[in-house]
Design a protein around this motif. Structure first.
Motif, PDB file in Angstrom:
ATOM      1  N   ARG A 144      -4.987   4.784   6.145  1.00  0.00           N
ATOM      2  CA  ARG A 144      -4.908   4.125   4.836  1.00  0.00           C
ATOM      3  C   ARG A 144      -4.019   2.868   4.889  1.00  0.00           C
ATOM      4  O   ARG A 144      -3.748   2.258   3.867  1.00  0.00           O
ATOM      5  CB  ARG A 144      -4.352   5.082   3.767  1.00  0.00           C
ATOM      6  CG  ARG A 144      -5.188   6.335   3.534  1.00  0.00           C
ATOM      7  CD  ARG A 144      -6.641   6.008   3.248  1.00  0.00           C
ATOM      8  NE  ARG A 144      -7.363   7.095   2.611  1.00  0.00           N
ATOM      9  CZ  ARG A 144      -7.894   8.151   3.251  1.00  0.00           C
ATOM     10  NH1 ARG A 144      -7.746   8.271   4.561  1.00  0.00           N
ATOM     11  NH2 ARG A 144      -8.556   9.072   2.591  1.00  0.00           N
TER      12      ARG A 144
ATOM     13  N   ARG B  12       0.876  -1.173   0.000  1.00  0.00           N
ATOM     14  CA  ARG B  12       0.000   0.000   0.000  1.00  0.00           C
ATOM     15  C   ARG B  12       0.914   1.224   0.000  1.00  0.00           C
ATOM     16  O   ARG B  12       1.694   1.435   0.934  1.00  0.00           O
ATOM     17  CB  ARG B  12      -0.929  -0.021   1.211  1.00  0.00           C
ATOM     18  CG  ARG B  12      -1.964  -1.162   1.098  1.00  0.00           C
ATOM     19  CD  ARG B  12      -3.057  -1.031   2.136  1.00  0.00           C
ATOM     20  NE  ARG B  12      -3.714   0.276   2.109  1.00  0.00           N
ATOM     21  CZ  ARG B  12      -4.663   0.642   1.246  1.00  0.00           C
ATOM     22  NH1 ARG B  12      -5.080  -0.188   0.321  1.00  0.00           N
ATOM     23  NH2 ARG B  12      -5.200   1.847   1.312  1.00  0.00           N
TER      24      ARG B  12
ATOM     25  N   ALA C 280      -1.289  -1.016  -4.313  1.00  0.00           N
ATOM     26  CA  ALA C 280      -2.498  -0.196  -4.124  1.00  0.00           C
ATOM     27  C   ALA C 280      -2.021   1.206  -3.761  1.00  0.00           C
ATOM     28  O   ALA C 280      -1.244   1.370  -2.809  1.00  0.00           O
ATOM     29  CB  ALA C 280      -3.341  -0.785  -3.001  1.00  0.00           C
TER      30      ALA C 280
END
Ligand code: NAP
Length: 256
Positions: free
Chosen positions: A188, A129, A149
């Protein structure tokens, strides 16, 4: 003394305000016109490209500019090359306001690279991520690493076909603070940051937040830029301009 100030940075805006408040100078702030609200109220400004070094030299001649100041972003390479060439062609002095890059601190986990393409490769093959904070222009390089991502933060949206597939886009302008950056990285579930080493105080909090959370950062180093007489701060720029003024004894145009 007529000053053309190439901007797009916080320092350029601060210098523009300083010069505008000084009757010895007649300043025009020039912006590329890429972002909608760069905002330096009151200071005379123009917006948009000049048409290369020749166009800039022409503008300097037509507006009888006495000194050119390049206070553009450390990664804006082309405008600085144009400024150097145009200053030479026009015979005006070029003052280059340059920021020092951020230095690695104890606890920082940085992988230093030279370009966005290299940064995309440095993320490796295992899916991660990624918090991508390099502005919008080079985001497309990360389409070559679609296994990750991405959370992309920029002032203005990149072209839709530049975003990596499935990326989350956050549109926000700094300055950012440490608590908010830490909260963002946590919320996140970020594994790694990608940043440009701009050296700007306004965007440093994400680097401090990554350090606090022991997250790695892929850091894109500053490219070399063409430069004239180099100064490192707004104060130094003002002092150098005052010295040029004394030297040239150019009369004030604003007549106060
Ligand atoms: P760049 O690649 O060096 O410049 C591309 C072209 O944009 C130049 O050739 C010039 O067009 C025009 N231009 C750039 N800065 C200008 C200015 N201050 N005034 C008038 N025209 C300008 O620059 P960039 O990376 O696209 O950056 C554009 C602007 O955003 C710069 O002013 C910079 O300070 C600011 N900025 C850049 C970054 C970044 O990461 N690159 C980050 C924050 C802010 P012509 O050749 O037609 O004159």
């Amino acid at each position: 003394m007529r000053v053309l100030l190439l901007g797009g940075t916080a320092e350029a805006s601060a210098l523009a305000r300083r010069l505008y408040g000084d009757t010895r100078f007649d300043v025009t702030l020039s912006l590329a016109g890429r972002t909608s609200a760069p905002g330096v109220a009151a200071v005379p400004a123009r917006s948009g490209g000049f048409g290369g070094a020749e166009g800039l030299a022409r503008w300097i001649g037509e507006h009888r500019i006495d000194v050119l100041v390049d206070a553009t972003h450390p990664f804006a390479v082309r405008i600085s090359a144009n400024a150097f060439a145009a200053a030479q062609a026009s015979g005006v002095p070029l003052l280059s306001l340059r920021r020092a890059p951020w230095q690695r601190q104890p606890g920082d986990i940085w992988t230093c690279v030279g370009s966005a393409e290299e940064a995309a490769r440095a993320l490796g093959s295992a899916p991660a991520r990624v918090f991508l904070t390099i502005g919008r222009q080079e985001v497309g390089a990360f389409r070559a690493a679609p296994q990750h991502a991405y959370v992309v933060r920029a002032i203005e949206a990149p072209a839709a076909d530049a975003l990596p597939p499935g990326a989350e886009l956050i549109l926000e302008r700094g300055p950012f603070d440490l608590d908010a950056e830490t909260a963002l990285l946590r919320s996140r579930v970020i594994d790694v940051l990608v940043a440009k080493n701009s050296g700007a105080a306004a965007t440093y909090a994400k680097i401090a937040a990554a350090r606090a959370l022991a997250l790695p950062v892929v850091m894109i180093g500053q490219p070399g830029k063409a430069a004239g007489y180099v100064v490192g701060s707004v104060e130094e720029a003002c002092a150098r301009l005052a010295a040029l003024l004394d030297h040239a004894s150019v009369p004030s145009e604003r007549g106060v």
